[in-house]
Design a protein around this motif. Structure first.
Motif, PDB file in Angstrom:
ATOM      1  N   ALA A   1      71.326 -40.247  -0.450  1.00 58.46           N
ATOM      2  CA  ALA A   1      72.064 -38.790  -0.963  1.00 58.46           C
ATOM      3  C   ALA A   1      71.789 -37.956  -1.532  1.00 58.46           C
ATOM      4  CB  ALA A   1      73.562 -39.074  -0.420  1.00 58.46           C
ATOM      5  N   VAL A   2      70.629 -38.043  -1.533  1.00 61.39           N
ATOM      6  CA  VAL A   2      70.246 -36.608  -3.080  1.00 61.39           C
ATOM      7  C   VAL A   2      69.390 -35.725  -2.294  1.00 61.39           C
ATOM      8  CG1 VAL A   2      70.747 -38.666  -4.562  1.00 61.39           C
ATOM      9  CG2 VAL A   2      68.547 -38.047  -3.506  1.00 61.39           C
ATOM     10  N   PHE A   3      69.800 -34.187  -3.043  1.00 64.82           N
ATOM     11  CA  PHE A   3      68.554 -32.976  -2.418  1.00 64.82           C
ATOM     12  C   PHE A   3      67.278 -33.806  -2.724  1.00 64.82           C
ATOM     13  CE2 PHE A   3      67.294 -29.519  -3.221  1.00 64.82           C
ATOM     14  CZ  PHE A   3      68.104 -28.852  -1.903  1.00 64.82           C
ATOM     15  N   PRO A   4      66.520 -33.387  -2.682  1.00 61.23           N
ATOM     16  CA  PRO A   4      65.388 -33.210  -2.266  1.00 61.23           C
ATOM     17  C   PRO A   4      64.195 -32.454  -3.119  1.00 61.23           C
ATOM     18  CG  PRO A   4      65.087 -31.440  -0.128  1.00 61.23           C
ATOM     19  CD  PRO A   4      66.867 -32.507  -0.959  1.00 61.23           C
ATOM     20  N   VAL A   5      64.791 -32.857  -4.542  1.00 58.62           N
ATOM     21  CA  VAL A   5      63.945 -31.839  -5.996  1.00 58.62           C
ATOM     22  C   VAL A   5      62.643 -32.065  -6.089  1.00 58.62           C
ATOM     23  CG1 VAL A   5      66.406 -32.060  -6.933  1.00 58.62           C
ATOM     24  CG2 VAL A   5      64.440 -33.290  -7.270  1.00 58.62           C
ATOM     25  N   GLU A   6      61.653 -32.262  -5.649  1.00 58.15           N
ATOM     26  CA  GLU A   6      60.760 -32.690  -5.536  1.00 58.15           C
ATOM     27  C   GLU A   6      59.759 -31.705  -4.341  1.00 58.15           C
ATOM     28  OE1 GLU A   6      61.990 -36.875  -6.937  1.00 58.15           O
ATOM     29  OE2 GLU A   6      63.005 -35.629  -5.298  1.00 58.15           O
ATOM     30  N   ALA A   7      60.901 -31.885  -3.240  1.00 62.52           N
ATOM     31  CA  ALA A   7      60.113 -30.628  -2.160  1.00 62.52           C
ATOM     32  C   ALA A   7      60.477 -29.204  -3.002  1.00 62.52           C
ATOM     33  CB  ALA A   7      60.290 -31.194  -0.752  1.00 62.52           C
ATOM     34  N   LEU A   8      61.821 -29.220  -2.892  1.00 67.21           N
ATOM     35  CA  LEU A   8      61.853 -27.702  -3.771  1.00 67.21           C
ATOM     36  C   LEU A   8      61.257 -27.621  -4.601  1.00 67.21           C
ATOM     37  CD1 LEU A   8      64.082 -25.461  -4.013  1.00 67.21           C
ATOM     38  CD2 LEU A   8      65.276 -27.351  -5.914  1.00 67.21           C
ATOM     39  N   GLU A   9      60.636 -28.324  -5.644  1.00 68.74           N
ATOM     40  CA  GLU A   9      59.509 -27.930  -6.903  1.00 68.74           C
ATOM     41  C   GLU A   9      58.568 -27.066  -5.672  1.00 68.74           C
ATOM     42  OE1 GLU A   9      60.377 -27.220 -10.146  1.00 68.74           O
ATOM     43  OE2 GLU A   9      62.133 -27.410  -9.404  1.00 68.74           O
ATOM     44  N   SER A  10      58.127 -27.934  -4.739  1.00 68.54           N
ATOM     45  CA  SER A  10      56.767 -27.822  -4.282  1.00 68.54           C
ATOM     46  C   SER A  10      57.076 -26.701  -3.617  1.00 68.54           C
ATOM     47  CB  SER A  10      56.277 -28.658  -3.079  1.00 68.54           C
ATOM     48  OG  SER A  10      55.679 -29.010  -2.241  1.00 68.54           O
ATOM     49  N   LEU A  11      58.143 -26.315  -2.642  1.00 71.07           N
ATOM     50  CA  LEU A  11      57.952 -25.259  -2.237  1.00 71.07           C
ATOM     51  C   LEU A  11      58.014 -24.160  -3.589  1.00 71.07           C
ATOM     52  CD1 LEU A  11      61.660 -25.812  -0.042  1.00 71.07           C
ATOM     53  CD2 LEU A  11      59.239 -25.479  -0.020  1.00 71.07           C
ATOM     54  N   ARG A  12      58.643 -23.805  -4.477  1.00 72.13           N
ATOM     55  CA  ARG A  12      58.440 -23.299  -5.401  1.00 72.13           C
ATOM     56  C   ARG A  12      57.034 -23.115  -5.883  1.00 72.13           C
ATOM     57  NH1 ARG A  12      63.129 -22.618  -7.911  1.00 72.13           N
ATOM     58  NH2 ARG A  12      64.922 -23.830  -8.611  1.00 72.13           N
ATOM     59  N   ARG A  13      56.216 -24.046  -6.785  1.00 70.39           N
ATOM     60  CA  ARG A  13      55.052 -23.732  -6.537  1.00 70.39           C
ATOM     61  C   ARG A  13      53.746 -22.871  -6.257  1.00 70.39           C
ATOM     62  NH1 ARG A  13      54.853 -29.187  -7.655  1.00 70.39           N
ATOM     63  NH2 ARG A  13      53.992 -30.005  -5.288  1.00 70.39           N
ATOM     64  N   THR A  14      53.906 -23.295  -4.363  1.00 72.44           N
ATOM     65  CA  THR A  14      53.166 -22.792  -3.497  1.00 72.44           C
ATOM     66  C   THR A  14      53.819 -21.300  -3.281  1.00 72.44           C
ATOM     67  OG1 THR A  14      54.958 -23.422  -1.551  1.00 72.44           O
ATOM     68  CG2 THR A  14      52.652 -25.289  -2.392  1.00 72.44           C
ATOM     69  N   ARG A  15      54.823 -20.936  -3.888  1.00 75.52           N
ATOM     70  CA  ARG A  15      55.314 -19.730  -3.088  1.00 75.52           C
ATOM     71  C   ARG A  15      56.474 -19.444  -2.028  1.00 75.52           C
ATOM     72  NH1 ARG A  15      51.561 -15.487  -4.220  1.00 75.52           N
ATOM     73  NH2 ARG A  15      53.202 -14.162  -4.286  1.00 75.52           N
ATOM     74  N   LEU A  16      56.514 -20.679  -1.742  1.00 75.83           N
ATOM     75  CA  LEU A  16      57.057 -20.645  -0.019  1.00 75.83           C
ATOM     76  C   LEU A  16      58.571 -20.798  -0.167  1.00 75.83           C
ATOM     77  CD1 LEU A  16      55.139 -23.662   2.242  1.00 75.83           C
ATOM     78  CD2 LEU A  16      54.740 -20.746   2.351  1.00 75.83           C
ATOM     79  N   LEU A  17      58.915 -19.991  -0.903  1.00 73.04           N
ATOM     80  CA  LEU A  17      60.317 -19.423  -1.466  1.00 73.04           C
ATOM     81  C   LEU A  17      60.805 -18.213  -1.002  1.00 73.04           C
ATOM     82  CD1 LEU A  17      62.031 -21.165  -4.701  1.00 73.04           C
ATOM     83  CD2 LEU A  17      62.170 -22.178  -1.449  1.00 73.04           C
ATOM     84  N   GLY A  18      59.240 -17.562  -1.476  1.00 69.59           N
ATOM     85  CA  GLY A  18      58.700 -15.968  -1.179  1.00 69.59           C
ATOM     86  C   GLY A  18      58.048 -15.749   0.325  1.00 69.59           C
ATOM     87  N   LEU A  19      58.590 -16.765   0.952  1.00 66.82           N
ATOM     88  CA  LEU A  19      57.595 -16.826   2.321  1.00 66.82           C
ATOM     89  C   LEU A  19      57.773 -15.313   2.551  1.00 66.82           C
ATOM     90  CD1 LEU A  19      55.375 -16.689   4.271  1.00 66.82           C
ATOM     91  CD2 LEU A  19      57.036 -18.480   5.466  1.00 66.82           C
ATOM     92  N   LEU A  20      58.975 -14.899   2.921  1.00 67.82           N
ATOM     93  CA  LEU A  20      59.602 -13.443   3.645  1.00 67.82           C
ATOM     94  C   LEU A  20      59.465 -12.061   2.601  1.00 67.82           C
ATOM     95  CD1 LEU A  20      62.112 -14.464   5.927  1.00 67.82           C
ATOM     96  CD2 LEU A  20      60.111 -14.044   6.259  1.00 67.82           C
ATOM     97  N   VAL A  21      59.590 -12.120   0.967  1.00 69.04           N
ATOM     98  CA  VAL A  21      59.318 -11.539   0.698  1.00 69.04           C
ATOM     99  C   VAL A  21      58.367 -10.494   0.700  1.00 69.04           C
ATOM    100  CG1 VAL A  21      59.073 -10.662  -1.962  1.00 69.04           C
ATOM    101  CG2 VAL A  21      60.532 -12.624  -1.119  1.00 69.04           C
ATOM    102  N   PRO A  22      58.063  -9.100   0.546  1.00 73.01           N
ATOM    103  CA  PRO A  22      57.202  -8.627   1.136  1.00 73.01           C
ATOM    104  C   PRO A  22      56.130  -8.967  -0.272  1.00 73.01           C
ATOM    105  CG  PRO A  22      58.890  -7.490   1.312  1.00 73.01           C
ATOM    106  CD  PRO A  22      59.160  -8.223   1.095  1.00 73.01           C
ATOM    107  N   ALA A  23      54.297  -8.286  -0.067  1.00 70.02           N
ATOM    108  CA  ALA A  23      53.831  -8.674  -0.538  1.00 70.02           C
ATOM    109  C   ALA A  23      53.684  -7.714  -1.380  1.00 70.02           C
ATOM    110  CB  ALA A  23      52.089  -8.331   0.213  1.00 70.02           C
ATOM    111  N   ALA A  24      54.246  -6.167  -1.460  1.00 69.12           N
ATOM    112  CA  ALA A  24      54.608  -5.110  -2.453  1.00 69.12           C
ATOM    113  C   ALA A  24      55.259  -5.145  -3.692  1.00 69.12           C
ATOM    114  CB  ALA A  24      54.689  -4.038  -1.387  1.00 69.12           C
TER     115      ALA A  24
END
Length: 402
Positions: free
Chosen positions: A46-69
């Motif tokens: 019952a722990v947060f998936p920190v490894e997956a979060l780091e992967s989301l950071r590394r791939t920049r998918l956290l910024g998927l909806l942020v405009p390219a500009a």
């Protein structure tokens, strides 16, 4: 997306620096592989998936909806749903975390302006900021459009003192979008949305987190205290209803439904792989009419949800989401997806029996999928939505479907 393959559908709508289209499929697959490697452990502990979060950071998918500009990938809502479905095949908790983060990003992209937008969007686009949503409040259930805790204005700043009983991934968030009663208002319906950076707050976790399902979402209680600059209000004070109508509501129900559908798709894919493998084929009667009928029903349930998801996405993108008929469709997607995806996995458990469907150590992982999907009807209660939809239905005697 085929339920017999874990490969994501091709996504090419996002853009990198200079507006060059990016193939998102490999990025999503990278996160999915990391998620799969840790999913069983994060559920058990019952722990947060920190490894997956780091992967989301590394791939920049956290910024998927942020405009390219603004330094992001410049993706679209359809990209978010495709990625969420793929991640849901491995872990529904991580898929929900991602979908809800994207909902918060969309609110900022569509409603934030000025200094807040200039400061925050590039950080999200770079993968630096994972956003958590703080909308729950003791005593009000899931009511989004009311707030008890008041914001206070002082010398151009806003003072926050906010307790929330459920904050998905809040202990690991870099920033928070917080609903509070607008400054100077006595009405709980005058709700403001404020961004607060973790560095601006005292963040205290309250209580333990040991739920039945969705264990890796780590949606425990938080108490937030701090002071933020006045420009960190998102939209206008007291106008959070507009954000809910145009952004929060539609993106929540679309994103959640994609996570639930992906979870059920993954469950069916693993079940079919197990049934067709030489190692287990001798123990399963693949010509059993009961088995075949159950598999067909599962497939039909998922096809129906996928079709409704696609229809709702198209409607949200091209029609006025404030219209009652569109609200009925969006709410209906949430209710239908929550019920049908859970029913599909329940049917798979019945189809394969105790050994493969019920034991926690089964590689098919139906038991975890079933526990996770049980939360779907409770996540903003279906009863609450059905009550609202019943009233909306009475307003449309001509039954003009969206």
């Amino acid at each position: 997306m085929s339920v017999t393959s874990t490969a994501p559908a091709p996504v090419t709508g996002a853009a990198g620096p200079g507006g060059v289209p990016l193939p998102l499929g490999p990025l999503v697959e990278e996160v999915a592989e990391v998620t799969a490697a840790h999913a069983r452990r994060t559920d058990i502990e019952a722990v947060f998936p920190v490894e997956a979060l780091e992967s989301l950071r590394r791939t920049r998918l956290l910024g998927l909806l942020v405009p390219a500009a603004d330094g992001g990938l410049g993706g679209h809502l359809g990209d978010v749903l495709t990625a969420t479905r793929r991640l849901g095949r491995e872990d529904m908790s991580l898929a929900m975390v991602f979908a809800m983060h994207c909902q918060q990003v969309a609110a900022l992209v569509q409603h934030a302006d000025g200094t807040l937008r200039e400061e925050l969007l590039p950080r999200i686009g770079a993968g630096e900021v994972y956003l958590a949503s703080v909308t729950t409040e003791a005593g009000k259930g899931g009511a989004l459009l009311t707030a008890g805790a008041p914001l206070e204005q002082r010398a151009g700043h806003l003072l926050l003192d906010r307790f929330a009983p459920i904050v998905t991934g809040g202990a690991h968030a870099d920033g928070f979008l917080v609903t509070m009663r607008a400054p100077g208002s006595d009405s709980e319906h005058d709700v403001s949305l404020v961004y607060a950076d973790r560095s601006q707050l005292e963040v205290a976790c309250a209580g333990d987190w040991d739920p039945h399902g969705m264990r890796a979402s780590h949606s425990g209680a938080l108490h937030l205290r701090g002071t933020v600059p006045g420009h960190q209000v998102v939209g206008e004070h007291g106008r959070f209803r507009d954000i809910v109508t145009h952004t929060f509501g539609p993106l929540a129900h679309l994103g959640w439904s994609a996570a639930w559908l992906g979870t059920a798709e993954g469950a069916l894919a693993r079940t079919l792989t197990m049934l067709r493998s030489g190692r287990t084929r001798g123990g399963a009667l693949l010509d059993s009419e009961l088995l075949l009928t159950r598999l067909a029903r599962v497939r039909h349930r998922l096809e129906a949800v996928a079709a409704l998801l696609a229809r709702t996405l198209d409607t949200v993108l091209h029609q006025d989401v404030s219209r009652p008929r569109v609200q009925l469709l969006v709410n209906g997607l949430k209710v239908t997806a929550s019920e049908q995806c859970h029913a599909a996995v329940q049917e798979l458990v019945d189809a394969v029996g105790l050994r493969h469907g019920y034991l926690r150590d089964s590689p098919v992982a139906l038991e975890r999928a079933l526990r996770d999907l049980r939360s779907a009807s409770l996540n903003f209660s279906n009863d609450r939505l059905l009550l609202a939809d019943g009233k909306l239905t009475l307003l449309d005697a001509e039954v003009r479907l969206a």
